[in-house]
Write a protein that holds these residues in place. Structure first.
Motif, PDB file in Angstrom:
ATOM      1  N   LEU A 136     -75.380 -34.676 -52.674  1.00  0.00           N
ATOM      2  CA  LEU A 136     -76.000 -33.523 -53.323  1.00  0.00           C
ATOM      3  C   LEU A 136     -77.465 -33.805 -53.658  1.00  0.00           C
ATOM      4  O   LEU A 136     -78.343 -32.977 -53.394  1.00  0.00           O
ATOM      5  CB  LEU A 136     -75.228 -33.140 -54.591  1.00  0.00           C
ATOM      6  CG  LEU A 136     -75.791 -31.965 -55.385  1.00  0.00           C
ATOM      7  CD1 LEU A 136     -75.798 -30.689 -54.554  1.00  0.00           C
ATOM      8  CD2 LEU A 136     -74.991 -31.774 -56.659  1.00  0.00           C
ATOM      9  N   LEU A 137     -77.742 -34.973 -54.223  1.00  0.00           N
ATOM     10  CA  LEU A 137     -79.121 -35.332 -54.570  1.00  0.00           C
ATOM     11  C   LEU A 137     -80.011 -35.392 -53.330  1.00  0.00           C
ATOM     12  O   LEU A 137     -81.163 -34.944 -53.368  1.00  0.00           O
ATOM     13  CB  LEU A 137     -79.152 -36.678 -55.306  1.00  0.00           C
ATOM     14  CG  LEU A 137     -78.649 -36.667 -56.735  1.00  0.00           C
ATOM     15  CD1 LEU A 137     -78.419 -38.091 -57.235  1.00  0.00           C
ATOM     16  CD2 LEU A 137     -79.648 -35.939 -57.629  1.00  0.00           C
ATOM     17  N   ILE A 138     -79.481 -35.935 -52.251  1.00  0.00           N
ATOM     18  CA  ILE A 138     -80.263 -36.028 -51.017  1.00  0.00           C
ATOM     19  C   ILE A 138     -80.573 -34.633 -50.486  1.00  0.00           C
ATOM     20  O   ILE A 138     -81.691 -34.360 -50.038  1.00  0.00           O
ATOM     21  CB  ILE A 138     -79.533 -36.895 -49.974  1.00  0.00           C
ATOM     22  CG1 ILE A 138     -79.530 -38.354 -50.437  1.00  0.00           C
ATOM     23  CG2 ILE A 138     -80.174 -36.759 -48.594  1.00  0.00           C
ATOM     24  CD1 ILE A 138     -78.581 -39.256 -49.665  1.00  0.00           C
ATOM     25  N   ASP A 192     -91.278 -34.835 -59.618  1.00  0.00           N
ATOM     26  CA  ASP A 192     -90.009 -34.253 -59.184  1.00  0.00           C
ATOM     27  C   ASP A 192     -89.406 -35.024 -58.017  1.00  0.00           C
ATOM     28  O   ASP A 192     -88.233 -35.379 -58.042  1.00  0.00           O
ATOM     29  CB  ASP A 192     -90.181 -32.782 -58.801  1.00  0.00           C
ATOM     30  CG  ASP A 192     -90.412 -31.882 -60.003  1.00  0.00           C
ATOM     31  OD1 ASP A 192     -90.064 -32.301 -61.132  1.00  0.00           O
ATOM     32  OD2 ASP A 192     -90.933 -30.776 -59.819  1.00  0.00           O
ATOM     33  N   LEU A 193     -90.196 -35.272 -56.988  1.00  0.00           N
ATOM     34  CA  LEU A 193     -89.685 -36.016 -55.834  1.00  0.00           C
ATOM     35  C   LEU A 193     -89.280 -37.426 -56.230  1.00  0.00           C
ATOM     36  O   LEU A 193     -88.216 -37.913 -55.834  1.00  0.00           O
ATOM     37  CB  LEU A 193     -90.717 -36.050 -54.704  1.00  0.00           C
ATOM     38  CG  LEU A 193     -90.955 -34.741 -53.963  1.00  0.00           C
ATOM     39  CD1 LEU A 193     -92.007 -34.929 -52.879  1.00  0.00           C
ATOM     40  CD2 LEU A 193     -89.675 -34.195 -53.370  1.00  0.00           C
ATOM     41  N   LEU A 194     -90.122 -38.085 -56.994  1.00  0.00           N
ATOM     42  CA  LEU A 194     -89.783 -39.447 -57.427  1.00  0.00           C
ATOM     43  C   LEU A 194     -88.525 -39.460 -58.284  1.00  0.00           C
ATOM     44  O   LEU A 194     -87.725 -40.395 -58.190  1.00  0.00           O
ATOM     45  CB  LEU A 194     -90.951 -40.088 -58.173  1.00  0.00           C
ATOM     46  CG  LEU A 194     -92.125 -40.519 -57.294  1.00  0.00           C
ATOM     47  CD1 LEU A 194     -93.255 -41.078 -58.153  1.00  0.00           C
ATOM     48  CD2 LEU A 194     -91.685 -41.544 -56.259  1.00  0.00           C
ATOM     49  N   ASN A 195     -88.335 -38.425 -59.099  1.00  0.00           N
ATOM     50  CA  ASN A 195     -87.121 -38.343 -59.912  1.00  0.00           C
ATOM     51  C   ASN A 195     -85.882 -38.284 -59.036  1.00  0.00           C
ATOM     52  O   ASN A 195     -84.852 -38.877 -59.369  1.00  0.00           O
ATOM     53  CB  ASN A 195     -87.173 -37.132 -60.848  1.00  0.00           C
ATOM     54  CG  ASN A 195     -88.131 -37.334 -62.001  1.00  0.00           C
ATOM     55  OD1 ASN A 195     -88.478 -38.452 -62.349  1.00  0.00           O
ATOM     56  ND2 ASN A 195     -88.572 -36.241 -62.574  1.00  0.00           N
ATOM     57  N   LYS A 223     -84.326 -33.142 -50.046  1.00  0.00           N
ATOM     58  CA  LYS A 223     -84.843 -32.561 -48.801  1.00  0.00           C
ATOM     59  C   LYS A 223     -85.456 -31.187 -49.046  1.00  0.00           C
ATOM     60  O   LYS A 223     -86.526 -30.872 -48.521  1.00  0.00           O
ATOM     61  CB  LYS A 223     -83.733 -32.460 -47.759  1.00  0.00           C
ATOM     62  CG  LYS A 223     -83.340 -33.794 -47.160  1.00  0.00           C
ATOM     63  CD  LYS A 223     -82.210 -33.622 -46.167  1.00  0.00           C
ATOM     64  CE  LYS A 223     -81.781 -34.948 -45.587  1.00  0.00           C
ATOM     65  NZ  LYS A 223     -80.662 -34.810 -44.631  1.00  0.00           N
ATOM     66  N   ALA A 224     -84.799 -30.383 -49.842  1.00  0.00           N
ATOM     67  CA  ALA A 224     -85.322 -29.052 -50.148  1.00  0.00           C
ATOM     68  C   ALA A 224     -86.637 -29.159 -50.916  1.00  0.00           C
ATOM     69  O   ALA A 224     -87.603 -28.442 -50.617  1.00  0.00           O
ATOM     70  CB  ALA A 224     -84.296 -28.247 -50.943  1.00  0.00           C
TER      71      ALA A 224
END
Length: 99
Positions: free
Chosen positions: A40-42, A4-7, A46-47
């Motif tokens: 938005l992606l950033i 998920d994070l890498l995506n 972060k979340a």
């Protein structure tokens, strides 16, 4: 592996590459649109990062992705500087166009 994070990192990299492509063709409206997508992606990254972390090998991949994003950003800024300077002149009523 925390896909998920890498995506998120990969999606940000793709958006930055698309921004660079748009900047190279002078499509600044598209650059601005894609910049909004990056924001938005950033925010989503972060979340998501509050709930999980990358493993050591994943951190190295993240570093390589971030380096490519920074290179894209630097080139976009380089392409935007003349455009921003011209915009500044127009806003000040000092158009550089010779008639």
């Amino acid at each position: 592996m925390n896909a998920d994070l890498l995506n998120y990192y990969e999606a940000i990299e793709k958006a930055s590459a698309d921004m660079l492509t748009a900047a190279r063709t002078g499509n600044w409206d598209e650059v601005v649109k894609l910049e909004g997508a990056c924001v938005l992606l950033i925010s989503q990254l972060k979340a998501a990062a509050n709930h999980s972390q990358l493993a050591s090998g994943e951190s190295q991949l993240k570093t390589r992705i971030m380096q490519r994003i920074l290179l894209n950003d630097a080139e976009i800024r380089n392409l935007a500087e003349p455009w921003l300077e011209d915009l500044g002149h127009v806003l000040q009523g000092k158009s550089r166009t010779v008639h």
